[in-house]
Design an enzyme around this catalytic site. Structure first.
Site, short mmCIF file in Angstrom:
data_model
loop_
_atom_site.label_atom_id
_atom_site.label_comp_id
_atom_site.label_asym_id
_atom_site.label_seq_id
_atom_site.Cartn_x
_atom_site.Cartn_y
_atom_site.Cartn_z
N ARG A 232 0.86 -1.18 0.00
CA ARG A 232 0.00 0.00 0.00
C ARG A 232 0.90 1.23 0.00
O ARG A 232 1.95 1.23 0.66
CB ARG A 232 -0.88 0.05 1.27
CG ARG A 232 -2.03 -0.93 1.29
CD ARG A 232 -3.11 -0.54 0.29
NE ARG A 232 -4.28 -1.40 0.40
CZ ARG A 232 -4.51 -2.46 -0.38
NH1 ARG A 232 -3.66 -2.80 -1.32
NH2 ARG A 232 -5.62 -3.17 -0.23
N GLU A 261 -4.30 7.11 -4.87
CA GLU A 261 -4.56 6.48 -6.17
C GLU A 261 -5.98 6.82 -6.62
O GLU A 261 -6.88 6.86 -5.78
CB GLU A 261 -4.44 4.95 -6.03
CG GLU A 261 -3.04 4.50 -5.66
CD GLU A 261 -3.01 3.00 -5.31
OE1 GLU A 261 -4.01 2.30 -5.54
OE2 GLU A 261 -1.97 2.56 -4.81
N HIS A 279 -1.57 -0.14 -9.67
CA HIS A 279 -2.09 -1.03 -8.62
C HIS A 279 -2.67 -2.30 -9.27
O HIS A 279 -3.88 -2.55 -9.20
CB HIS A 279 -3.14 -0.32 -7.76
CG HIS A 279 -3.42 -1.02 -6.47
ND1 HIS A 279 -3.71 -0.36 -5.31
CD2 HIS A 279 -3.44 -2.34 -6.15
CE1 HIS A 279 -3.91 -1.23 -4.33
NE2 HIS A 279 -3.76 -2.45 -4.83
C1 8YV Z 1 -6.84 -5.08 -5.83
C2 8YV Z 1 -5.68 -5.14 -3.53
O1 8YV Z 1 -6.17 -4.23 -6.68
O2 8YV Z 1 -6.07 -7.27 -2.68
C3 8YV Z 1 -5.86 -6.11 -2.42
O3 8YV Z 1 -5.80 -5.70 -1.27
O4 8YV Z 1 -5.33 -4.04 -3.33
C4 8YV Z 1 -5.85 -5.62 -4.92
O5 8YV Z 1 -5.84 -6.96 -5.11
C5 8YV Z 1 -8.11 -4.48 -5.54
O6 8YV Z 1 -8.73 -4.79 -4.37
C6 8YV Z 1 -9.01 -4.77 -6.72
O7 8YV Z 1 -9.90 -3.77 -6.92
#
Ligand code: 8YV
Length: 313
Positions: A232, A261, A279
């Site tokens: 993150r 983001e 991301h």
């Molecule tokens: C995804 C994420 O980009 O799993 C996570 O915590 O940040 C990612 O896998 C996101 O949640 C998909 O929209």
């Protein structure tokens, strides 16, 4: 019987939308021009929220859903969901662990290789016709290097396995040592950075890890060091990272995650020594299909009175 009402914070791929729409009455928050008005109109009937890791679900939102029973998150990270509010109000929360681990670790390796071997620069050298005029400058080796993995959860361990297969020496920083793993634990992040050629962040986000990669850590990585973040943006002092990259105080960075983001700091776009990704660690068809299925399976389990598959709360 009427279908349970589900609030979606953002869209999912069409294969999930079709399935969700056949099982539930879907309210699409992302399409609402007046979100407050939309929630005032539909909030009372909503029993489930389907969100995504980066979109989360704040307490301010959850408070507007008095009949809410479950938040199902498309993503492993639940740092943007107010878990305390959920716990205190008997709202269940699920996420999508395991199914995305290998792809996120793959992207970490790809970023590390892309920065060290300067893949974007090599690509431009070929496309721009510079090759015929002379060879590209030399780059940095990956195999055999010292890798510091920050966070040794599922993704950290998957990354470490890959790095070990490249004959790298892996050390790691985590809340506590993992005696089952064959890597050296370093309890001080500055020390880990000092000992590493590459520092790779795989931590969970949230308050516990906010700003844990300080300017001092980045400084300790040194002028030959390469920094990779697949966790993150909140885990890093981003201003210090940008300064270090702009001033060449570290060699480069491979970044999949940022603060704010997708409206990230425009200074990133000016960096020649960074490889940037939107991301996209879990962004493969295979993994996204598995993530969507897990969200849907958790919702189905909840509404049929079965145990949740991957509960967080
Ligand atoms: C995804 C994420 O980009 O799993 C996570 O915590 O940040 C990612 O896998 C996101 O949640 C998909 O929209």
């Amino acid at each position: 019987m009427s279908k349970p009402e589900v609030l979606m914070i953002g869209p999912y791929p069409s294969w999930d939308m079709e399935d969700l729409e056949s099982c539930y009455t879907i309210h699409r928050l992302w399409e609402a021009e007046d979100r407050d008005g939309f929630l005032a109109r539909h909030g009372d009937g909503i029993r489930a929220v389907a969100t995504r890791g980066e979109l989360g679900a704040s307490a301010a939102l959850l408070k507007k859903l008095p009949k809410l029973e479950i938040v199902s998150c498309y993503g492993v990270g639940t740092d943007a969901i107010d878990l305390r509010f959920a716990r205190e109000n008997g709202i269940r929360v699920t996420n999508t662990p395991d199914v995305l681990t290998e792809d996120v670790a793959d992207l970490g390796m790809a970023l590390m290789l892309a920065v060290a071997r300067q893949l974007a620069e090599g690509d431009a050298h070929v496309r721009d016709g510079r090759w015929a005029k002379g060879n590209m400058h030399l780059t940095t080796r990956v195999c055999g290097k010292r890798i510091g993995v920050v966070g040794m959860g599922r993704i950290g361990a998957a990354f470490a396995r890959r790095a070990a297969a490249f004959d790298c020496t892996v050390s790691y920083f985590a809340r506590s040592p993992k005696p089952d793993l064959p890597y050296a634990f370093v309890g001080d992040l500055v020390e880990l950075a000092r000992q590493s050629d590459f520092l790779v962040v795989t931590l969970a986000g949230g308050e516990g890890t906010r700003g844990i990669v300080t300017g001092e850590v980045i400084e300790a990585l040194g002028a030959d060091g390469i920094f990779v973040n697949i966790s993150r943006g909140t885990t890093v002092d981003e201003a210090a990272l940008l300064d270090a990259l702009e001033q060449g105080r570290i060699r480069g960075a491979g970044l999949d995650v940022f603060l704010n983001e997708p409206a990230i700091d425009p200074r990133f776009a000016g960096l020649r020594n960074a490889v940037l990704q939107p991301h996209h660690g879990s962004g493969t068809v295979e993994t996204r299909q598995a993530m969507g299925k897990l969200v849907r399976d958790n919702l189905a389990a909840h509404f049929s009175g079965q145990p949740l598959l991957t509960p967080v709360v």
